[in-house]
Structure formats: C-alpha cells, structure tokens
Motif scaffolding. Structure first.
Motif, PDB file in Angstrom:
ATOM      1  N   SER A 193      15.979   6.355 -29.553  1.00 31.74           N
ATOM      2  CA  SER A 193      16.543   6.646 -27.820  1.00 31.74           C
ATOM      3  C   SER A 193      17.483   7.559 -27.692  1.00 31.74           C
ATOM      4  O   SER A 193      18.246   7.607 -26.527  1.00 31.74           O
ATOM      5  N   ILE A 194      17.841   8.387 -28.827  1.00 32.64           N
ATOM      6  CA  ILE A 194      19.161   9.383 -28.496  1.00 32.64           C
ATOM      7  C   ILE A 194      18.376  10.602 -28.248  1.00 32.64           C
ATOM      8  O   ILE A 194      17.532  11.192 -29.021  1.00 32.64           O
ATOM      9  N   GLN A 195      18.647  11.468 -27.306  1.00 30.78           N
ATOM     10  CA  GLN A 195      18.363  12.819 -26.966  1.00 30.78           C
ATOM     11  C   GLN A 195      19.416  13.687 -27.265  1.00 30.78           C
ATOM     12  O   GLN A 195      20.641  13.526 -26.671  1.00 30.78           O
ATOM     13  N   LEU A 196      19.414  14.529 -28.188  1.00 33.61           N
ATOM     14  CA  LEU A 196      20.305  15.365 -28.770  1.00 33.61           C
ATOM     15  C   LEU A 196      19.984  16.744 -28.137  1.00 33.61           C
ATOM     16  O   LEU A 196      19.192  17.606 -28.619  1.00 33.61           O
ATOM     17  N   ASP A 197      20.851  17.391 -27.089  1.00 32.60           N
ATOM     18  CA  ASP A 197      20.716  18.704 -26.620  1.00 32.60           C
ATOM     19  C   ASP A 197      21.945  19.665 -27.041  1.00 32.60           C
ATOM     20  O   ASP A 197      23.063  19.406 -26.860  1.00 32.60           O
ATOM     21  N   ILE A 198      21.647  20.786 -27.445  1.00 32.16           N
ATOM     22  CA  ILE A 198      22.568  21.567 -28.112  1.00 32.16           C
ATOM     23  C   ILE A 198      22.264  23.061 -27.173  1.00 32.16           C
ATOM     24  O   ILE A 198      21.311  23.630 -26.973  1.00 32.16           O
ATOM     25  N   ILE A 199      23.409  23.469 -26.488  1.00 32.11           N
ATOM     26  CA  ILE A 199      23.291  24.504 -25.707  1.00 32.11           C
ATOM     27  C   ILE A 199      24.227  25.625 -25.914  1.00 32.11           C
ATOM     28  O   ILE A 199      25.355  25.176 -26.708  1.00 32.11           O
ATOM     29  N   ILE A 200      24.208  26.639 -25.599  1.00 30.83           N
ATOM     30  CA  ILE A 200      25.147  27.699 -25.760  1.00 30.83           C
ATOM     31  C   ILE A 200      25.965  27.770 -24.537  1.00 30.83           C
ATOM     32  O   ILE A 200      27.363  28.295 -25.071  1.00 30.83           O
ATOM     33  N   ASN A 201      25.887  27.411 -23.422  1.00 32.07           N
ATOM     34  CA  ASN A 201      26.938  27.619 -22.452  1.00 32.07           C
ATOM     35  C   ASN A 201      28.040  26.864 -22.714  1.00 32.07           C
ATOM     36  O   ASN A 201      28.051  25.757 -23.269  1.00 32.07           O
ATOM     37  N   LYS A 202      29.108  27.055 -22.247  1.00 31.69           N
ATOM     38  CA  LYS A 202      30.657  26.527 -22.627  1.00 31.69           C
ATOM     39  C   LYS A 202      30.711  25.771 -21.371  1.00 31.69           C
ATOM     40  O   LYS A 202      30.687  26.185 -20.199  1.00 31.69           O
ATOM     41  N   ILE A 203      31.061  24.482 -21.432  1.00 28.27           N
ATOM     42  CA  ILE A 203      31.507  23.551 -20.402  1.00 28.27           C
ATOM     43  C   ILE A 203      33.072  23.104 -20.595  1.00 28.27           C
ATOM     44  O   ILE A 203      33.333  22.647 -21.621  1.00 28.27           O
ATOM     45  N   ILE A 204      33.578  23.776 -19.574  1.00 27.12           N
ATOM     46  CA  ILE A 204      35.170  23.374 -19.482  1.00 27.12           C
ATOM     47  C   ILE A 204      35.341  22.064 -18.463  1.00 27.12           C
ATOM     48  O   ILE A 204      35.068  22.123 -17.528  1.00 27.12           O
ATOM     49  N   ILE A 205      35.832  21.001 -19.093  1.00 28.32           N
ATOM     50  CA  ILE A 205      36.083  19.782 -18.408  1.00 28.32           C
ATOM     51  C   ILE A 205      37.520  19.928 -17.924  1.00 28.32           C
ATOM     52  O   ILE A 205      38.405  20.284 -18.599  1.00 28.32           O
ATOM     53  N   PRO A 206      37.707  19.828 -16.397  1.00 34.22           N
ATOM     54  CA  PRO A 206      36.579  19.253 -15.424  1.00 34.22           C
ATOM     55  C   PRO A 206      36.113  20.278 -14.595  1.00 34.22           C
ATOM     56  O   PRO A 206      35.301  20.231 -13.731  1.00 34.22           O
ATOM     57  N   SER A 207      36.570  21.578 -14.788  1.00 36.84           N
ATOM     58  CA  SER A 207      36.366  22.708 -13.960  1.00 36.84           C
ATOM     59  C   SER A 207      35.037  23.270 -13.675  1.00 36.84           C
ATOM     60  O   SER A 207      34.861  24.197 -13.018  1.00 36.84           O
ATOM     61  N   SER A 208      34.150  22.905 -14.746  1.00 34.88           N
ATOM     62  CA  SER A 208      32.904  23.412 -14.931  1.00 34.88           C
ATOM     63  C   SER A 208      31.903  22.880 -13.903  1.00 34.88           C
ATOM     64  O   SER A 208      30.751  23.180 -13.643  1.00 34.88           O
ATOM     65  N   CYS A 209      32.145  21.994 -13.322  1.00 37.02           N
ATOM     66  CA  CYS A 209      31.281  21.179 -12.678  1.00 37.02           C
ATOM     67  C   CYS A 209      31.076  21.887 -10.992  1.00 37.02           C
ATOM     68  O   CYS A 209      31.998  22.615 -10.675  1.00 37.02           O
ATOM     69  N   GLY A 210      30.050  21.786 -10.453  1.00 35.82           N
ATOM     70  CA  GLY A 210      29.807  22.156  -9.249  1.00 35.82           C
ATOM     71  C   GLY A 210      29.032  23.412  -9.095  1.00 35.82           C
ATOM     72  O   GLY A 210      28.938  23.979  -7.905  1.00 35.82           O
ATOM     73  N   CYS A 211      28.474  24.014 -10.156  1.00 36.64           N
ATOM     74  CA  CYS A 211      28.079  25.344 -10.186  1.00 36.64           C
ATOM     75  C   CYS A 211      26.476  24.936  -9.384  1.00 36.64           C
ATOM     76  O   CYS A 211      25.624  23.982  -9.948  1.00 36.64           O
ATOM     77  N   ILE A 212      26.137  25.951  -8.442  1.00 38.13           N
ATOM     78  CA  ILE A 212      24.821  25.764  -7.911  1.00 38.13           C
ATOM     79  C   ILE A 212      24.102  26.934  -8.456  1.00 38.13           C
ATOM     80  O   ILE A 212      24.468  28.167  -8.283  1.00 38.13           O
ATOM     81  N   SER A 213      22.621  26.742  -8.624  1.00 41.98           N
ATOM     82  CA  SER A 213      21.658  27.534  -9.179  1.00 41.98           C
ATOM     83  C   SER A 213      20.660  26.826  -9.034  1.00 41.98           C
ATOM     84  O   SER A 213      20.242  25.737  -8.929  1.00 41.98           O
ATOM     85  N   MET A 214      19.225  27.698  -9.097  1.00 37.07           N
ATOM     86  CA  MET A 214      17.949  27.236  -8.992  1.00 37.07           C
ATOM     87  C   MET A 214      17.489  26.508 -10.192  1.00 37.07           C
ATOM     88  O   MET A 214      16.900  25.404 -10.105  1.00 37.07           O
ATOM     89  N   LYS A 215      18.208  26.525 -11.243  1.00 31.47           N
ATOM     90  CA  LYS A 215      17.716  25.913 -12.624  1.00 31.47           C
ATOM     91  C   LYS A 215      18.371  24.426 -12.578  1.00 31.47           C
ATOM     92  O   LYS A 215      17.948  23.657 -13.033  1.00 31.47           O
ATOM     93  N   ASN A 216      19.338  23.921 -11.273  1.00 34.34           N
ATOM     94  CA  ASN A 216      19.965  22.922 -11.144  1.00 34.34           C
ATOM     95  C   ASN A 216      19.416  22.070 -10.114  1.00 34.34           C
ATOM     96  O   ASN A 216      19.848  20.985  -9.759  1.00 34.34           O
ATOM     97  N   PHE A 217      18.222  22.554  -9.377  1.00 33.18           N
ATOM     98  CA  PHE A 217      17.674  22.036  -8.274  1.00 33.18           C
ATOM     99  C   PHE A 217      17.027  20.617  -8.939  1.00 33.18           C
ATOM    100  O   PHE A 217      16.569  20.836  -9.836  1.00 33.18           O
ATOM    101  N   ILE A 218      17.002  19.776  -8.062  1.00 30.72           N
ATOM    102  CA  ILE A 218      16.715  18.350  -8.576  1.00 30.72           C
ATOM    103  C   ILE A 218      15.329  17.804  -7.600  1.00 30.72           C
ATOM    104  O   ILE A 218      15.610  17.768  -6.496  1.00 30.72           O
ATOM    105  N   LEU A 219      13.987  18.293  -8.340  1.00 32.99           N
ATOM    106  CA  LEU A 219      12.716  18.166  -7.316  1.00 32.99           C
ATOM    107  C   LEU A 219      12.507  16.411  -7.651  1.00 32.99           C
ATOM    108  O   LEU A 219      11.545  16.511  -8.495  1.00 32.99           O
ATOM    109  N   ASN A 220      13.060  15.527  -7.351  1.00 29.02           N
ATOM    110  CA  ASN A 220      12.897  14.129  -7.550  1.00 29.02           C
ATOM    111  C   ASN A 220      12.816  13.581  -6.086  1.00 29.02           C
ATOM    112  O   ASN A 220      13.738  13.704  -5.228  1.00 29.02           O
ATOM    113  N   ASN A 221      11.946  12.818  -6.064  1.00 30.57           N
ATOM    114  CA  ASN A 221      11.789  12.287  -4.661  1.00 30.57           C
ATOM    115  C   ASN A 221      12.731  11.189  -4.203  1.00 30.57           C
ATOM    116  O   ASN A 221      13.289  11.430  -2.733  1.00 30.57           O
ATOM    117  N   ASN A 222      13.284  10.459  -5.130  1.00 32.20           N
ATOM    118  CA  ASN A 222      14.612   9.489  -4.549  1.00 32.20           C
ATOM    119  C   ASN A 222      15.513  10.307  -4.324  1.00 32.20           C
ATOM    120  O   ASN A 222      16.355  10.218  -3.343  1.00 32.20           O
TER     121      ASN A 222
END
Length: 353
Positions: A193-222
């Motif tokens: 039940s564990i999903q392990l995702d390894i990414i190149i992008n650096k995430i700076i806590i907490p200042s990395s939040c709030g980035c808007i891009s097409m790849k972050n769009f949420i096509l979810n009905n709810n």
C-alpha cells in the motif's frame, strides 16, 4: 464533461478521462445552453455555419465528451448534476511540518483521531537528520486506528529511506505516498500500500507551496464542484508549522495558537479561522477572468498583494502563477518585473517554479 469560459479563451474537460482542450467561444455558447436543440438549430443555418456546427458536434463525439439524443424523452431521463455536498466533518486535511521525530507525538495523533481527519501530509525540512526521518516514518503505524484515508510523506532524497521502506514490515495500513525530492533521477515504485515517488525537483518547506502550472491542474469532479463553492486550497484544511503554530496552512502568516497549549478544535472555532474557506476563484482578481479557475488550486499564502475586499481578505492573484488569461500566454512567474515587490516581501528571491 465540463466547460469554463475565460475573458479570452474557453476550455472543455472531462473529469473522468482527464481530457482537456481549448474550444472556440462559439462552441462554449452552444454547450452552455443545455436545452439547445441542434437539429432545429441546423435547419436555421446554411453554408459555412452548418459546416462549423458539424465540426463542433464531431469534436464532442470523437473525443467521447458527449453523444447524440434523438428525443426529448431521452433528454429528460438525464438529471442535472447535484451541487457539492460537503462531508459532515469540520476538517479533512492536515499539513504537518516536522523537524524531529518528537514532533509527531501522542497529542497530535489523538487529535487526528478525534477530528476524524481524512488526509495527512507530513513534510520534513531538509536539515532533519536521517535518523529523525526514519523515526518519524516508524511512528506512522500509530495512526493505523485513525480514519485517515491517505498519508503523504515528503522528504529529501535519501537511500536510507528507500531501504527502510523496502525492508520494514507493516509500516502502515493506510495508503502511504512517500515523495523523495532533490534526486538525480525520476522513478516510481509500489510496495504493497506504499507508493514511492522519487523526483528531481527540489521542494523547499514551506515556501515551495502555491506554484500554479498546467501539470498541477486537478481534473476531478469533486474538486471541480468544491471549487465552485469554496476555496480550492484552504477549505477544510489546517496546518501546523515547524514551530507548532496552528494555521490555515503552514505558509500562512496568521496563527491561531500553538499545538503545545491549544487544540486543533479550539483553533478551528476561532472566529477568523474559516474566513478564507468560501473565497472562490470567482472572487479573486485576475483568476475570476481565467478559464482554468475551477481546476486550479488557489494560494492565499503567496499572492501579488494588490487587492483586498471589503472584509479585509486578500483577493490578489496567486504570486506563483505565470498565466495571463487576457493574453492566453504562460510566462515564468519569478522573473516577471511586476511581481518583484511581492517576491522581495516573501523572501522568495532564490525560489524558482
């Protein structure tokens, strides 16, 4: 199928398949009228207009966004989509910024269980030692009896974390998504039940939040329905920053007490805690004219700091959005000269989208 019109463009998208495309505004106008009789309309047109209508209908059918109905009786058999129905819980999402395994203590675990929180995101600061990261991970199974649906765990790439996940039995009975950032390569793997995702992008806590891009769009009905009525980021969300301060989000400036001497429930009951919960994108400057407004997350922590409404709420466009709905073009937000004053204010000079 959903459609949204902006000041320049219109889009059509399918929350089931994830299909997203720009459409002519003429097609938007046709689709916006749910009672449009296309057979009758076609008889009123001639020449190029008929060809254009045929192209529109073919686009809808070929992309499986709709189908033709032959009678009014068939049309009446379809019910209009209900409005968003919020779950009865007061809060659903907790963001927890940690820098020590001691921070994930019995007090927080008990409050997660008491408030019946559904989604937990644990974010680890870069400077945290490997032993503390593994210590926090080992305590996640203390949440096995909670009503959590999903736990997201974000930390810097470390081979020791990968080995710990691979060889530790019964790490959690919840769906656990572990994200390791700042790696040299991208990979994704599952361990039960564990999903392990390894990414190149650096995430700076907490200042990395709030980035808007097409790849972050949420096509979810709810998500789409919620965005029509509530703030797409802060609704039913609570955060605890690295100092234990309780906030709408760890990046927000206002604190509603400290977890050491205040409960999450007491913070929730503060008169100002929910002030942004119903601020939709229809009320945010620039965003209200954007065709992506119902599939895009909002950010009230980092904004352009240009507008306030009568209630004193910041209704400025999110700072980390490079899309201009008036031109239909994207640009790098961090180099926009009009944003530099706000970038300096937040101390984001070295942060890149």
């Amino acid at each position: 199928m959903k459609i949204t019109e902006g000041v320049k463009n219109a889009i059509i998208f399918d929350t089931n398949s994830g299909f997203l495309s720009f459409i002519p505004k003429g097609l938007f106008s046709l689709l916006h009228n749910e009672k449009q009789n296309y057979s009758f309309l076609k008889k009123q047109l001639d020449g190029d207009d008929v060809s254009t209508l045929d192209e529109y209908i073919d686009f809808i059918i070929s992309n499986k966004l709709g189908f033709t109905l032959n009678t009014k009786k068939e049309l009446l058999s379809f019910q209009n989509e209900p409005n968003f129905k919020s779950n009865p819980t007061n809060i659903e999402y907790l963001i927890l910024d940690l820098q020590s395994k001691k921070d994930l203590d019995d007090n927080i675990i008990e409050q997660i269980q008491y408030l019946r929180i559904k989604y937990l995101q644990i974010r680890i600061l870069d400077q945290v030692k490997t032993s503390d990261v593994l210590g926090i991970l080992s305590k996640i199974n203390l949440l096995n009896d909670s009503e959590l649906h999903e736990i997201s765990f974000i930390t810097k790439f470390d081979e020791n974390v990968i080995d710990f996940v691979k060889y530790t039995a019964n790490l959690s009975n919840k769906f656990l998504n572990i994200i390791l950032h700042s790696a040299d390569n991208i990979s994704s793997s599952c361990f039960g039940s564990i999903q392990l995702d390894i990414i190149i992008n650096k995430i700076i806590i907490p200042s990395s939040c709030g980035c808007i891009s097409m790849k972050n769009f949420i096509l979810n009905n709810n998500f789409h329905l919620e965005s029509l009525h509530h703030n797409s980021c802060l609704h039913k969300k609570i955060g605890i920053d690295i100092n234990g301060n309780i906030k709408n989000c760890p990046s927000m400036p206002q604190s509603f007490g400290n977890i050491k001497d205040t409960t999450l429930e007491k913070a929730l009951n503060h008169k100002d805690f929910k002030k942004y919960w119903n601020l939709t994108k229809d009320k945010v400057e620039v965003c209200k004219d954007c065709e992506f407004r119902y599939i895009c997350t909002d950010c009230r922590a980092y904004t352009e700091r240009t507008h306030e409404n009568e209630e004193g709420l910041d209704i400025s466009k999110p700072l980390k959005c490079g899309y201009d709905p008036y031109t239909g073009e994207w640009e790098e937000w961090s180099t926009n000269p009009l944003k530099q004053k706000a970038i300096n204010y937040y101390g984001l000079l070295d942060l890149k989208n």
